[in-house]
Structure formats: structure tokens, C-alpha cells
Design an enzyme around this catalytic site. Sequence first.
Site, PDB file in Angstrom:
ATOM      1  CG  PHE A   1     101.424 -30.379  61.195  1.00 32.84           C
ATOM      2  CD1 PHE A   1     101.135 -29.910  59.923  1.00 32.84           C
ATOM      3  CD2 PHE A   1     100.381 -30.779  62.009  1.00 32.84           C
ATOM      4  CE1 PHE A   1      99.829 -29.850  59.470  1.00 32.84           C
ATOM      5  CE2 PHE A   1      99.069 -30.718  61.563  1.00 32.84           C
ATOM      6  CZ  PHE A   1      98.785 -30.252  60.282  1.00 32.84           C
TER       7      PHE A   1
ATOM      8  CG  ASP B   1     104.379 -36.363  61.738  1.00 33.79           C
ATOM      9  OD1 ASP B   1     104.039 -37.017  60.743  1.00 33.79           O
ATOM     10  OD2 ASP B   1     103.631 -35.553  62.318  1.00 33.79           O
TER      11      ASP B   1
ATOM     12  CE1 TYR C   1      95.522 -36.150  56.286  1.00 32.99           C
ATOM     13  CE2 TYR C   1      94.863 -37.815  57.885  1.00 32.99           C
ATOM     14  CZ  TYR C   1      95.420 -36.581  57.596  1.00 32.99           C
ATOM     15  OH  TYR C   1      95.876 -35.793  58.619  1.00 32.99           O
ATOM     16  CE  LYS C   2      98.767 -34.531  55.725  1.00 35.18           C
ATOM     17  NZ  LYS C   2      99.535 -34.196  56.923  1.00 35.18           N
TER      18      LYS C   2
ATOM     19  NE  ARG D   1     100.724 -27.270  51.809  1.00 29.86           N
ATOM     20  CZ  ARG D   1     100.463 -28.272  52.634  1.00 29.86           C
ATOM     21  NH1 ARG D   1     101.386 -28.696  53.485  1.00 29.86           N
ATOM     22  NH2 ARG D   1      99.287 -28.872  52.621  1.00 29.86           N
TER      23      ARG D   1
HETATM   24  C1  PLP Z   1      98.811 -33.850  58.164  1.00 33.12           C
HETATM   25  C2  PLP Z   1      99.691 -33.844  59.344  1.00 33.12           C
HETATM   26  C3  PLP Z   1      99.228 -34.221  60.608  1.00 33.12           C
HETATM   27  C4  PLP Z   1      97.773 -34.552  60.829  1.00 33.12           C
HETATM   28  O1  PLP Z   1      97.516 -35.116  62.072  1.00 33.12           O
HETATM   29  P1  PLP Z   1      96.156 -35.890  62.346  1.00 33.12           P
HETATM   30  O2  PLP Z   1      96.118 -36.039  63.810  1.00 33.12           O
HETATM   31  O3  PLP Z   1      96.220 -37.204  61.634  1.00 33.12           O
HETATM   32  O4  PLP Z   1      95.031 -35.028  61.835  1.00 33.12           O
HETATM   33  C5  PLP Z   1     100.138 -34.286  61.640  1.00 33.12           C
HETATM   34  N1  PLP Z   1     101.445 -33.972  61.455  1.00 33.12           N
HETATM   35  C6  PLP Z   1     101.904 -33.577  60.257  1.00 33.12           C
HETATM   36  C7  PLP Z   1     103.346 -33.255  60.075  1.00 33.12           C
HETATM   37  C8  PLP Z   1     101.048 -33.482  59.169  1.00 33.12           C
HETATM   38  O5  PLP Z   1     101.508 -33.062  57.993  1.00 33.12           O
END
Ligand code: PLP
Length: 414
Positions: A124, A195, A220-221, A373
Site C-alpha cells: 500500500f 500492516d 474503519y475497514k 474489488r
Molecule cells: C487502508 C490502508 C492504510 C490506510 O492508512 P491510514 O494512514 O490509516 O489512512 C494503510 N495501509 C494499508 C495496507 C491499507 O489498506
Amino acid sequence: MNLDVARNLDAKDPLASFRERFDVPANTRYFDGNSLGVLSHAVRDRVNQTLNNEWGADLITSWNKHGWIDLPLRVGDKIGALIGAAPGQTLCVDSISVNLFKALCAVLQLQPDRQEILSTEDNFPTDLYMVQGLNALLGSRCRLRLVPENELVDAINTDTAAVLVTEVNFRTGRKLDIAALTTQAHQQGALMIVDLAHSAGAMPVQVDQDGVDFAVGCTYKYLNAGPGAPAFIYVASRWLAHLQQQPLQPLYGWLGHADPFAFSPTYQGADTIRQFMVGTSPIVSLAAVDAAVDIFSATNMQVIRDKSLALGDFWLQCMDDAQLLQEMSCISPQQKEERGSQISFTHPEAYAICQALIDRGVVADFRAPQYLRIGFAPLYNTFTEVAEAVNILADIITTQAHLAPQYQTRNTVT
Ligand SMILES: *Cc1c(COP(=O)(O)O)cnc(C)c1O
């Protein structure tokens, strides 16, 4: 026909009763819980209570009276229970990005002779950006090396300070073997940062047992705590023990101080996970996380995982029956054990198809360059809505409805 099969599967679903705890909008088949989970009644009630009874009525006294001051730790421990972390190692705070910054600083400090953060090319972006930002700050003291996902294990070597991976790839939904990667990292003297953005709330996670050193994730997911609700950070207790000598991260905020209310001009970090706290928490959102994670205590992660995989298999089967898999090929692993809780498809018109789906009450999402997705949230998704959604998808593809001009222009958030 698949609708009958679906009704049967729903009738046997051990999680069926959870759906009514959530406020899924009418006529919506929501397959985007991997981006933003659905509001539950418990979260709505808790936020109202926090607004009215706590902030509204008790104002500043709420920090003590309603335990706001320790809420990041209490909620952290509840999240810890969902990711296999014994108490005292998890804190609910900040965003993933900020928590990663702290974890990266900690590993560099714990590994003074190593400079390399090893990650995967398609991790990500924010995860990679945080390393790039540290490289801009620290120069050669922090270098990012990227390799393809399937070369990661062999790329770990004695220069690697830490391996930084996301357990489930946000594009393909491929799930990595965290236990094996951690063993390999440790054999090379490297630390492991994981992560869990697409794992927490979607599948069993065992950070303690797997020997993970640091973990981050959002709420939030799949944890359904609401937009921008605070994330979490896990620090294995063996590293927390180092806090007696020195802080492990450089964001010396007052709430990470050993005694914040002494208001000393000199920083002295707390020698617990609280050192990873920086400033004041967003209490309303944090209360939402508290109520959201409580829902999970009525079931267990294996039951959730089993249903998640069954929903995915059923989606694929419905697509196969409708001969949609020739049209949109699946880029997620064939073996379900290697999948997270989402399935992704590739199609040159994926964006337009996604918009057409949303217009017909099927919410999925699009990721550049051309992926659709489908996320499965076992607490509220049903097999019936899978069958209905695939019927709608088949209709769009057959009638080419997605080629209409209104589906071709992109919004800011995709
Ligand atoms: C959704 C997501 C994030 C989001 O990061 P924030 O700093 O909380 O906005 C980070 N890493 C991954 C792998 C994600 O899927």
C-alpha cells in the site's frame, strides 16, 4: 437457481443474526467493507452516549469520570484480543501512516547497524511513502528496498533492519504467510513490521505466536468503527522492555510522557505502550472503536474467516455460472487459503462497471489501473446478496450498460 442455493447457505450461517446489528441501507448490497465498514447500532448508540452523557453533560470531568484518559489503552487491549496480542502491547491511536512512522523509527533505533527497510513493490503506497519520508530526513540511515511479493522471503538478508509487509495485498487480496516470513526475518536478524489493515476483523491473526515485532492496522475497514476512526499499533513486549532505557519513537508528545500531568519541560517517555501515544485522542471516534470491537466478542475469528472464504467461493461460483470469468479475470489466488477477505477482478472498463454497479445498489470499489474489488464482511454480508449482486453484474456486462457516458468520468475518491 443460485438464489435458492444462497438462501440455503444463509439459513445455515452461524453469523446470520449479526446482520441485524448493522444499519445496511435499504436496497444496498454492500461489498466495500474492506474500505469502510458499515455503521452498527451499537456504535451509533455509543457515539450518542459519548456526545450527550459524556461530553455534553460531564464535560471536562469525563477524562476521569468516563475514563477517557485510558481509553486508547483499554480499546487497544480489546483490539489486541482480536489479533492475538496479550494485554499491554496494543494502543488505539493515530492513523496507520503515523503509527508506521513510529514503528519504523523504533526498528531503526533497535538495529543501529542496519539501514534497509525491505518491502514489496505493490505494498500500500502510504506504507512505502513513510519509509521514503524517513529516507528524506535521515539519508542513508534509512533506505527502502522493494522486491516483488514472490521474491520477498529470499530477499531478506543481514542488511535488512526490518521487513515491512501488509498481510493482505490491497489490490490482489493475496494473503502472505506471516509466520514463515517472520521466522525468515528473524533468522537474518531482521525485525518484522506487519500492516494488518485488511486482516484485523476479517481473519484470525496471531501476532504474539508468530513472533511479529511491530504491527499496525486500521479500525474503519473490517472493524466497522467509522471513517477516520483511530488506528492501532502493536509493539511486542520484548521491545517495550527497552523503554526503560530510552523512548523508541521520536514523536515526543506529552501523552507519551511518563507523567504527563507533571507538565515538566523535559521529556521522559513512559515505559509502557503508552510511549507510543502522542497527543489527545479523538474521543468520539475512539468510543466508536470501543463499541465496534465489542461486537466481535460474541463470535470468534475462525467463524468469521470460514464465512469470509465461503462468501468468496460462492461469488466466484456465481460468476462462473454466469460465464463472467472469461469477461473479467480473477487476479486473486485460486487457493482460497491464500486469499484475504476480498476478491479482485481485472477489466479495462473496471471503473465504469463499478459505477454502474453502484447505481444499481451494488457497492464495490475500483483500484487503478483496472481492478474491481469485492470485499466480504462476514458479520453483515449474506449469500443472497452475493447471488443478487452477481446477477446485476451479469446484466450490466450483457447489456454493456457501463458504456453509458455518465459512468466514464472519474470522481476524486475512487
Ligand atoms: C487502508 C490502508 C492504510 C490506510 O492508512 P491510514 O494512514 O490509516 O489512512 C494503510 N495501509 C494499508 C495496507 C491499507 O489498506
